[in-house]
Design a protein around this motif. Sequence first.
Motif, PDB file in Angstrom:
ATOM      1  N   MET A   7     -11.668  26.172 -22.306  1.00 54.04           N
ATOM      2  CA  MET A   7     -12.512  24.995 -22.106  1.00 54.04           C
ATOM      3  C   MET A   7     -13.247  25.066 -20.782  1.00 54.04           C
ATOM      4  O   MET A   7     -14.427  24.714 -20.678  1.00 54.04           O
ATOM      5  CB  MET A   7     -11.657  23.722 -22.157  1.00 54.04           C
ATOM      6  N   LYS A   8     -12.524  25.552 -19.769  1.00 52.92           N
ATOM      7  CA  LYS A   8     -13.171  25.647 -18.464  1.00 52.92           C
ATOM      8  C   LYS A   8     -14.280  26.690 -18.489  1.00 52.92           C
ATOM      9  O   LYS A   8     -15.330  26.509 -17.876  1.00 52.92           O
ATOM     10  CB  LYS A   8     -12.133  26.004 -17.395  1.00 52.92           C
ATOM     11  N   THR A   9     -14.016  27.762 -19.225  1.00 56.74           N
ATOM     12  CA  THR A   9     -15.052  28.782 -19.343  1.00 56.74           C
ATOM     13  C   THR A   9     -16.294  28.200 -19.997  1.00 56.74           C
ATOM     14  O   THR A   9     -17.426  28.532 -19.648  1.00 56.74           O
ATOM     15  CB  THR A   9     -14.536  29.954 -20.211  1.00 56.74           C
ATOM     16  N   LEU A  10     -16.077  27.312 -20.942  1.00 56.19           N
ATOM     17  CA  LEU A  10     -17.203  26.703 -21.650  1.00 56.19           C
ATOM     18  C   LEU A  10     -17.948  25.705 -20.780  1.00 56.19           C
ATOM     19  O   LEU A  10     -18.955  25.150 -21.190  1.00 56.19           O
ATOM     20  CB  LEU A  10     -16.707  25.987 -22.905  1.00 56.19           C
ATOM     21  N   GLY A  11     -17.388  25.406 -19.592  1.00 55.33           N
ATOM     22  CA  GLY A  11     -18.118  24.539 -18.677  1.00 55.33           C
ATOM     23  C   GLY A  11     -17.520  23.155 -18.503  1.00 55.33           C
ATOM     24  O   GLY A  11     -18.129  22.302 -17.867  1.00 55.33           O
ATOM     25  N   PHE A  12     -16.343  22.916 -19.076  1.00 61.09           N
ATOM     26  CA  PHE A  12     -15.670  21.630 -18.831  1.00 61.09           C
ATOM     27  C   PHE A  12     -15.279  21.546 -17.365  1.00 61.09           C
ATOM     28  O   PHE A  12     -14.746  22.509 -16.801  1.00 61.09           O
ATOM     29  CB  PHE A  12     -14.411  21.518 -19.700  1.00 61.09           C
ATOM     30  N   GLU A  13     -15.554  20.415 -16.748  1.00 62.09           N
ATOM     31  CA  GLU A  13     -15.245  20.273 -15.332  1.00 62.09           C
ATOM     32  C   GLU A  13     -13.769  19.941 -15.133  1.00 62.09           C
ATOM     33  O   GLU A  13     -13.114  19.409 -16.049  1.00 62.09           O
ATOM     34  CB  GLU A  13     -16.091  19.147 -14.734  1.00 62.09           C
TER      35      GLU A  13
END
Lengths: 390, 397
Positions: free
Chosen positions: B304-310
């Motif tokens: 999720m973080k890789t996908l840009g979730f802060e």
Amino acid sequence: MAIPIIYNVRNVMQRPWTTLATGWGIAMVVMILVGAFALASGFQAALVESGSPNNAIVMRVGADSEISSGVGRDAANIIKALPDIATGPDGRPLVSTDMVVLTNLPRLGGTGGSSNVTIRGIDPASLTLRDQVKVTSGRMFTPGTGEVIVGRRISPRFQNLAVGNQIRFGQQSFNVVGLFEADGSAFESEIWGDNAVLMPAFQRTDAFQSVTFRMRNPGQFAELEKRLEADPRLGVQVKTERAFYSEQSALLANMIRFAGVLITLIMAIGAIFGAMNTMYAAVSQRTREIAVLLTLGFSPFSIMTSFMAESVILCLIGGVLGVLLALPINGITTSTTNWSSFSEVAFAFRVTPMGVALGLLFSVILGVVGGFLPARQAAKQSLAGSLRAA
Amino acid sequence: MNLLSLILVNLGRNKRRTVLTMMSVMIALFLFCALRGVLDTLNESIKIGSESKLITRNAISLIFPLPLSYRERLATIPGVQEVSYANWFGGRDPVDNSNFYAQFAGSENYLTMYRADYDIIAYDKPPPGAAVPPGMDPTLAAYMLEREACVVGEKLFKRMGWKLGQQVKVSGTIFPGTWTFNIRAVYRAKDPQFGEEALFFHWKYLSEKGMGGQGQVGWYTLQLADPGRAGDVTRAVDALYENSAASTHTETERAFQAGFVSMYGNVPFLIGVIGLAVVFAILMVAANTMMMATRERTAEVGVMKTLGFEDGTIFRIVLAEAAVITLGGGIIGALLAKWAIESSGFNAGGLLPPMTVSWATVATGVGIAVLMGATSGIIPAVQASRLKIVDALRRVE
């Protein structure tokens, strides 16, 4: 072949935080169970030990406590002359005609309020009869004077009950001259004085509340009971003192136990859910391990028992923790109104071996119940599926 | 992307765990609210009783009577409008000893003094030919005109399966012998705090049969013209009898009732402690589950973080998950407690008002659930939000 138990012990120790969190939930349940039983045992012990199996107590027929009883002077004199009464070292019969009344006293401390305290007027022979009573500070009251002694358990709980204080009943003031102990029994929640002075102060002249005597032959109590209860001049009921105090305590002690068990059972369901969560997680994390165990030839049944054992170990850790948490309450004094006699009884929590055993047994049951479904799931796992999942 | 749907999907992933955790929170809150309900009920019972009535009892304790002769003097004290009196009658059901209900022997004006507090829902008519004095309450006439009549509360009436006109037997403990009463009316309390489990009968009957007509009274109830003068009247009454053979203790009816509650001693404290222990225990269980759930998803959080979730969003998602579980369980548990306790109608044999779980307690319970969600979610939430993508993905097996 069974899987060695050390496998489970290591597994439980491997995840200390999970174990502690689940164990803590179980610990609280066990603590409350042990605590409730300690409360009930303490209350019951205080009352039951007030009575001796060798003493008999006579009250008016139909009365359910000393307060509601009345034995007239004539009847009391007939009872006092019974040949069945044992004699003391001084050759006098060991019998006491007691006046028992309640007085409403203000409590000490912030919350305030007041409660009923039992006042017992006694005969001089009463102290030989109740040999567990010992004056521990101050001195014994002098018969014929306005002096009283106070049970050590209530002295710190109410106003004006310390040695040197004065209390007023009706029109008369009484000096507190001593505190007494009575082996932790309910007598320690009473105020004692001389009948000859107390009875006029309370305008009780024609009747006592109870007559207590040491039986010459306790083995013949049944015959004595029958004889006295059949005597039309008396109109009394007779009980051994022990039986009387057991009855007095039964209602409240059973209520405390019932409430304790009820609360524990409801809480236990919550704790079982916690244990199930933990065990399901353990099973799903060890899918591969289980597969390996199956490959090695361990039967699904032994895998199931192994996981059950792990659940029991987990809950037992909680149980031991809970018992340890409950131990410090042993000896703490608390008080309540005994609704049978409508008066204050102070007593100490008593953590009994029975209560501890019950708590531990209960934690084992929680382990079995909480571990059953996850363990069954572990055992039902198919070998091929598990290895493929891995 | 809708965060709520993400949260719900996450909760649905391990349905069993979500349900188990929710149920354990539900049970904790049920127990917490039920125990608080007991305390609520005790507190309610302090509020029973009127501020405009005073109770005068013997200064030593309630078990000592007062002379009937005090009545005339009490009535002349300025501020006192009316005086009634009553005795507690400790009687037992001769068939079932454990069946307990309250019994009071009241003066002829005792029930009329409390007339505003109850409705008569069923009553017998006075026997034909009986002279009913003018002004007598017709619903109570049959009761007033018969020595052995009694009036009972609706709940007691139903519980015992009694019928109007039926004879009731009670064996006395304080006043020996078998006593018979004829039910002539049934009352329903207007204010539930008044209680519906009592049996009222005539003081005269008790006095003649049980006390040899000595004219002894358990306590007096003084109706005040003006509640503001309660203090003056209290002092006046107690001063009047201070040096008599039976000195008095006077207090408002409310304070009198509160006195019974103080006899519970440490019980309310113990109940409070148990309530807190329950909450604390379940908090640990819930926190543990949340940590388990987050640990399992380490890799996912990395993705999720890789996908840009802060970090903040991840933090909120995990925290919200915990909140949904505890809040859901908490609300159900608290409401269940309110419903179960109040519909049980338990009232300790008439010694206490009917058990209630106040809305304040339900609100406290839900508040605790929110707090529980926050505390149990905060560690996993912080862990998840601080997770470095590299670490998270490295752990992928």
